[in-house]
Enzyme design. Structure first.
Site, mmCIF file in Angstrom:
data_model
loop_
_atom_site.group_PDB
_atom_site.id
_atom_site.type_symbol
_atom_site.label_atom_id
_atom_site.label_comp_id
_atom_site.label_asym_id
_atom_site.label_seq_id
_atom_site.Cartn_x
_atom_site.Cartn_y
_atom_site.Cartn_z
ATOM 1 N N SER A 293 0.812 -1.222 0.000
ATOM 2 C CA SER A 293 0.000 0.000 0.000
ATOM 3 C C SER A 293 0.842 1.267 0.000
ATOM 4 O O SER A 293 0.525 2.237 -0.698
ATOM 5 C CB SER A 293 -0.935 0.008 1.206
ATOM 6 O OG SER A 293 -1.803 -1.100 1.176
ATOM 7 N N HIS A 344 0.326 4.728 4.473
ATOM 8 C CA HIS A 344 -0.244 5.290 3.250
ATOM 9 C C HIS A 344 0.256 6.718 3.012
ATOM 10 O O HIS A 344 0.699 7.062 1.909
ATOM 11 C CB HIS A 344 -1.772 5.295 3.334
ATOM 12 C CG HIS A 344 -2.374 3.927 3.302
ATOM 13 N ND1 HIS A 344 -3.725 3.702 3.428
ATOM 14 C CD2 HIS A 344 -1.799 2.706 3.155
ATOM 15 C CE1 HIS A 344 -3.957 2.401 3.357
ATOM 16 N NE2 HIS A 344 -2.806 1.787 3.209
#
Length: 517
Positions: A293, A344
């Protein structure tokens, strides 16, 4: 007169397109209407230029209304707050009836977000009309000597140059998206699928011990020298759904970024963004984590940088969707605690910074790239400082528990007890796991009353933890509270019926209770 206005029309289009870099977004079949777009903040962002010999003001009014409706719809599709446009007519003569009232600035939309400035340049107002046009555009639009206005070849030359320049610009834009055929995108997809199969074959991708053994991010181990865990989590995934979502995201985003930046830049960008995501997670999240991610958000960051360099092309092709997806994912990360939003955000920032110092192909800008590189290094060093210097003394329960486990394995019971007790006093919400290890050290140090109190907390919060019931039973035995010891060991047996040691303790307690009757 007709030829003169044809010349004015094409001369204006030529100056805007070739000299001022307006982009042709639409040219009518008969070449008498063109829509232009500007990236500059000067003047209107959208210009419609039409060569049409006007007759009645009523036609002009209808055309302005239709154009306004089209522009308002365009503004909504592009999600723009405001849209300023110019509607410019070249006519041999002005309309025969009243028309001046229609050339005022018109406002469209419920909140008047779309405004249109309407102008007519005709044979009777050419000089004044071009002066007003220059003022409106905040650019000088010139008229050449009248002697050349009736030369057909001059008009054809202007047309040819506009067509050629527009074609070259389109080819340049196409080239931007084709600097490299995807290779490393597919390579990383292949690697993460292979690693997922290996995880499943060795205990399961959702098994924490398996993830750690294969290289998942684990703060305690990183602090104790396993630096490679900043990179290995990029190719590991927790569960099939996690793998599928990240694989799909990598396929669509990775191929786009690799085509824009080229293979070598994409490889460096993807790996650095993954590292940056893991580093941010290391600093801000104590949980074990894994996944691509952070690197995928790095692709988003690279696309944002692309938008910074080519704003018009970015928003015309992908910009609105990219920004919307980033926003949605970050909101989801803040809503659901299981999502590693620190990773993220770290990947997003890392991808943008990596793109800024690697830059796009054929873009030199060495000073700008060097500044970006220095900023990136400074931020990385600062993050390392926080992670390696401040984190070990922060009293974070997860980190303290891992440190205490290490001390216990080395038989440093006093050291384990001190850091666990200190963490209990510093934190308002103490996890039951910390009380469990604290009680273990208290038993070893003979602090049975404190151990009993903490184990009672653990068994209330984690009733299925059979080890806690077993340890509590032993403490009750030491404190001569055999009735409670029996209840605790029976609960331990209920949770773990295969533990023969538990049954042996129960037999011992029953024997004592029978003798004491």
């Amino acid at each position: 007169m007709v030829f003169r206005q044809d010349y004015h029309y094409w001369s204006t289009v030529h100056q805007l397109v070739v000299e001022y870099n307006y982009r042709v977004i639409q040219l009518s079949q008969h070449k008498n209407e063109v829509w232009l777009e500007s990236n500059d903040k000067k003047g209107p962002s959208l210009i419609r230029i039409i060569r049409y010999d006007l007759d009645w003001g009523s036609w002009l009014k209808r055309d302005i209304e239709q154009t306004g409706a089209m522009l308002e719809e365009l503004r909504k599709r592009q999600n723009k707050r405001k849209l300023n446009a110019l509607n410019l007519y070249f006519s041999t003569y002005p309309p025969v009836d009243d028309w001046l009232e229609h050339t005022e600035t018109k406002l469209f939309g419920k909140k008047e977000q779309t405004s249109i400035k309407n102008m007519i340049i005709h044979s009777e107002n050419s000089k004044q009309g071009f002066k007003e046009l220059s003022t409106c555009l905040e650019r000088t639009i010139t008229i050449e000597d009248e002697a050349g206005l009736f030369d057909y070849s001059k008009i054809d030359q202007l047309k040819h140059e506009v067509y050629t320049y527009t074609k070259q610009r389109k080819n340049q834009e196409k080239k931007i998206f084709s600097y490299g055929k995807p290779f490393f995108t597919y390579f990383f997809i292949f690697i993460q699928i292979v690693m997922f199969i290996l995880l499943e074959a060795n205990g399961g991708s959702m098994n924490t011990d398996t993830l750690i053994s294969f290289g998942a991010k684990e703060n305690f181990l990183i602090l104790h020298g396993e630096w490679w865990r900043f990179f290995t989590p990029i190719i590991l995934h927790i569960g099939f759904f996690h793998l599928v979502m990240n694989t799909l995201a990598l396929y669509f985003l990775g191929t786009a970024v690799e085509r824009i930046y080229g293979r070598a830049r994409f490889l460096l960008l993807y790996v650095f963004a993954g590292f940056a995501g893991t580093l941010a997670s290391f600093v801000f999240s104590p949980a074990v984590s894994a996944g691509a991610s952070g690197a995928i958000f790095g692709c988003f960051g690279a696309l944002l940088f692309f938008g910074f360099v080519h704003p018009s092309l970015f928003f015309r092709t992908m910009g609105t969707n990219v920004i919307a997806v980033i926003g949605i994912n970050l909101v989801i990360g803040f809503i659901f605690p299981v999502v590693d939003n620190a990773g993220h955000i770290g990947g997003l920032v890392g991808g943008f910074l990596a793109a800024s110092f690697l830059h796009l192909p054929e873009h030199k800008k060495y000073v700008q790239r060097m500044i970006s590189f220095v900023i990136t290094i400074a931020l990385t060093i600062a993050m390392f400082y926080v992670g390696y210097t401040i984190q070990p003394t922060s009293g974070n329960p997860t980190f303290v528990i891992r440190t205490a486990q290490s001390y216990i394995e080395e038989n440093k019971i006093n050291d384990a007890y001190k850091i666990l007790l200190d963490a209990e006093q510093k934190n308002k919400n103490v996890p039951a796991e910390l009380y469990f290890y604290l009680s273990y050290t208290e038993v070893k140090l003979g602090k049975l009353t404190e151990a009993r109190e903490h184990l009672e907390i653990v068994t209330n919060e984690l009733p299925s933890l059979h080890e806690a019931h077993y340890n509590l039973a032993l403490v009750y035995v030491e404190l001569k509270d055999f009735d409670r010891a029996k209840a605790s060991i029976e609960r331990a047996i209920k949770e773990a019926p295969d533990q023969e040691e538990y049954k042996s303790i129960l037999d011992t307690i029953n024997d004592y209770l029978e003798r004491s009757e």
